[in-house]
Design a protein around this motif. Structure first.
Motif: not given
Lengths: 234, 137
Positions: A60-70, A94-100
């Motif tokens: 899913x190409x989501x390697x961090x919490x920010x990209x997962x939420x985005x 917005x939550x993703x930006x905090x967890x970038x």
């Protein structure tokens, strides 16, 4: 204290949320039929089927919490449709930006992610507490999370109190007069019905309490033991 | 020449408004419809899609700006999300209009094709809400 919530746990949370929404599609539709336009269940289901597909894909190409939420946010804003699409989309963005760039977060960081997400929803939807919207479930939950973080409580205790606060907030919407969206046209006739948006928002905290407090089994978190129901056959 | 974007919960309504507005303007005005919500089978549902709206703004883009006409409710929310997704320099030259969708789009297309500025076109479109359609006795 010091406990971290990892990327696999977030993935497990979002999968559980998507499954819960799909399970409750008819209930959400029924709530929305009473005071809205009876599309909340179908709208949310359409988005959540895509979230499941995306998060269950081999990569899913989501390697961090920010990209997962985005990635979840983008699915919601492009496929949910009603006000819920842009509002939940803004919450996750917005939550993703905090967890970038974060591969794990602490309880205070989680509280800040949710607080920032809530602020996004309020900026977008202009709703305040007691307007009979999703804010009535999310705001008390965020406050409970913040209080628990402040008091150095464990993740499990914090998430359980957020869930309880969201539940009470959701149930309280029954007594409220709708002041936002289609339901607001009903005025006092909207009293006596639980808000569908507050209900789908409650599931965020219900599934968070089920998934974010316990470590995910390494790598195989998609195998969800507790929910054997297959999410809506297309 | 500014560009116009038509946002509606209904795909067909947005297309119809675009068709009507096109009729009122000249060829050098780009009017793009972004209505409804497409599912994985390519069928349209009632709803709005911020990603499609952002694409429509880019398609209608002109240095003079883009005026966005919309129906109501969550169309506004989705358009706000779409604007947030655009580069700031582009976002600054976009306006959401408070104009009634059909009358506003017709007036905007006409004013835009006369080479009026973004602000002028928006003002004229918003004034369409006071348009007297039926002659008073």
């Amino acid at each position: 204290m010091g406990q971290e919530i990892t990327l696999p746990q977030f993935r497990r949370w979002l999968l559980a949320y998507a499954r819960r929404i799909i399970q409750e599609e008819d209930y959400l539709t029924e709530l929305d039929a009473a005071i809205g336009d009876a599309d909340h269940g179908a709208n949310m289901r359409r988005g959540m089927v895509k979230v499941l597909e995306r998060l269950q894909a081999p990569d899913d190409n989501c390697n961090d919490i920010g990209s997962l939420l985005r990635s979840v946010a983008m699915i919601m804003i492009s496929s949910v449709g009603g006000a819920a699409g842009p509002l939940y989309g803004t919450f996750f963005l917005r939550a993703a930006a905090v967890a970038n760039q974060h591969r794990s977060v602490t309880l205070p960081e989680l509280a800040r992610m949710f607080r920032t997400g809530l602020e996004g929803i309020q900026q977008r939807g202009k709703a305040v507490l007691e307007d009979k919207t999703m804010v009535d479930a999310i705001q008390p939950a965020v406050e409970a999370l913040e209080a628990a973080a402040e008091a150095n409580q464990s993740l499990a205790v914090a998430l359980a109190s957020a869930r309880q606060a969201a539940k009470l907030g959701m149930e309280h919407t029954v007594e409220l007069v709708a002041r936002k969206g289609r339901a607001s046209y009903l005025g006092p006739r909207s009293v006596g019905f639980q808000d569908p948006g507050a209900t789908s928002a409650y599931y965020l905290f219900e599934t968070a309490a089920e998934t974010l407090a316990t470590p995910a089994e390494n790598g195989s978190e998609q195998g969800q033991k507790s929910t054997s129901q297959e999410p809506g056959d297309p | 020449m500014i560009g116009l974007v038509i946002v509606s919960h209904s795909h067909r309504l947005a297309q119809g408004v675009q068709e009507l507005a096109d009729q009122m303007s000249t060829d050098d005005i780009t009017i793009v419809a972004a209505g409804g919500l497409m599912d994985e089978h390519g069928a349209f549902h009632i709803g709005t899609d911020a990603v499609r709206i952002a694409q429509a703004i880019q398609e209608a883009w002109s240095e003079d700006g883009v005026l966005i006409l919309l129906d109501m409710g969550s169309a506004v929310l989705s358009t706000e999300v779409a604007l947030e997704m655009l580069p700031p320099a582009m976002r600054e030259r976009c306006r959401m209009s408070n104009a009634p969708l059909v009358e506003g789009a017709i007036v905007a297309a006409l004013e835009a094709s006369l080479g009026r500025s973004l602000e002028e076109v928006n003002q004229a479109a918003e004034a369409a809400s006071r348009l007297q359609k039926i002659a008073q006795e």
